[in-house]
Write an enzyme that holds these catalytic residues in place. Structure first.
Site, PDB file in Angstrom:
ATOM      1  CG  ASP A  40      -2.013   1.102   1.223  1.00  0.00           C
ATOM      2  OD1 ASP A  40      -1.530   2.228   0.731  1.00  0.00           O
ATOM      3  OD2 ASP A  40      -2.992   1.044   1.859  1.00  0.00           O
ATOM      4  CG  ASP A  64       2.446  -7.968  -4.869  1.00  0.00           C
ATOM      5  OD1 ASP A  64       2.554  -8.852  -3.981  1.00  0.00           O
ATOM      6  OD2 ASP A  64       1.594  -8.053  -6.052  1.00  0.00           O
ATOM      7  CB  VAL A  65       6.188 -10.322  -0.632  1.00  0.00           C
ATOM      8  CG1 VAL A  65       6.443  -9.367   0.362  1.00  0.00           C
ATOM      9  CG2 VAL A  65       4.688 -10.764  -0.071  1.00  0.00           C
ATOM     10  CG  ASN A  91       4.425  -8.271   9.540  1.00  0.00           C
ATOM     11  OD1 ASN A  91       3.879  -8.578  10.375  1.00  0.00           O
ATOM     12  ND2 ASN A  91       3.833  -7.211   8.754  1.00  0.00           N
ATOM     13  CE1 TYR A 156      -2.964 -16.426   7.723  1.00  0.00           C
ATOM     14  CE2 TYR A 156      -3.089 -17.471   9.797  1.00  0.00           C
ATOM     15  CZ  TYR A 156      -2.552 -16.336   9.094  1.00  0.00           C
ATOM     16  OH  TYR A 156      -1.726 -15.679   9.798  1.00  0.00           O
ATOM     17  CE  LYS A 160       0.783 -16.761   8.431  1.00  0.00           C
ATOM     18  NZ  LYS A 160       1.874 -15.423   8.481  1.00  0.00           N
ATOM     19  CB  THR A 191      -3.371  -5.763  14.150  1.00  0.00           C
ATOM     20  OG1 THR A 191      -4.059  -7.143  13.758  1.00  0.00           O
ATOM     21  CG2 THR A 191      -2.355  -6.488  14.730  1.00  0.00           C
TER      22      THR A 191
END
Length: 258
Positions: A40, A64-65, A91, A156, A160, A191
């Site tokens: 962003d 943009d990873v 992160n 997800y 992980k 967050t």
């Protein structure tokens, strides 16, 4: 007094908000030059400007990873600006939660493109310079989902779990060449992502209260608490910690459930 990361150069991905922003702020406070690698452009530039305004060495690079070329570009910009790369914090991540058989191929790829492939892209881009200088620290932000399974959160936790495998494999592969690779596994942290998730419920405040009640301290974590652990793992204070994962979840992951 010099900070714990004095004279070090760090890249923090996804540093425009949340845990990433907290890590970037703490790294700068500890004396590191910090590259904000954020997709962003608004939030990324804002964090870099904030740090620069406080006298820190900070640089924003739109990143943009999920794209290998973007990962290579942010490393190249870092080396051009600061001459070295000592720390990489992976992160950047996204939540993709579904019931397994309702998970489309597109959603599967969207999750892995950032949460696992993106970490590898950044590591692959950063490792050559770290190995050349004979030292470096990589800190991967994993999750409590890396070791537990919560129904309805597929795929997800699969990504992980893979991230822990990547952490261990790279940590073992390059330990003798001076590069340490570790992970932090946060639980519920206060967050924007967590608040956005609670907002999907009819009563967000009640959902937050429920989340707090799941933890032995009866609260959820703060981004700054993750940041302090990242400082430790990235610093010269943790030279023999490698291929490890540190849980930051108030003890929830070891809590007995009837």
């Amino acid at each position: 007094m010099a900070g714990r990361l004095a004279d070090k150069v760090a890249i923090v991905t996804g540093a425009g908000r949340g845990i990433g922003a907290a890590i970037a702020r703490r790294f700068a406070l500890e004396g590191a030059a910090v590259v904000i690698a954020e997709k962003d452009p608004v939030t990324g530039a804002a964090i870099a400007a904030e740090l620069s305004g406080q006298g820190a060495r900070a640089l924003f690079v739109e990143t943009d990873v999920s794209l290998p070329a973007s990962a290579e570009a942010v490393v190249a910009r870092t080396l051009a600006a600061f001459g070295r790369l000592d720390i990489l914090v992976n992160n950047a991540g996204i939540n993709v939660f579904h019931e397994p058989l309702q998970t489309s191929a597109e959603e599967w790829r969207r999750c892995f493109a950032v949460d696992l492939d993106g970490v590898w892209h950044m590591c692959r881009a950063a490792l050559p310079s770290m190995l050349e200088q004979g030292q470096g620290a990589i800190v991967n932000i994993a999750s409590s989902h890396s070791s537990t399974i919560i129904p309805g959160t597929f795929p997800y936790p699969v990504a992980k779990h893979g991230l822990l495998g990547l952490t261990r494999a790279l940590g073992i592969e390059y330990a003798a060449r001076g590069v340490r690779v570790n992970a932090i596994a946060p639980g519920y942290i206060d967050t924007e992502i967590a608040r956005d998730y609670w907002a999907t419920f009819a009563d967000p405040a009640a959902e937050r209260s429920r989340a707090e009640s799941l933890h032995p301290p009866k609260r959820i974590g703060r981004p700054e608490e993750v940041a302090m652990t990242a400082v430790f793992l990235a610093s010269d204070e943790a030279p023999f910690i490698n291929a490890a994962s540190i849980a930051i979840d108030g003890g929830r992951s070891v809590l007995y459930h009837d």
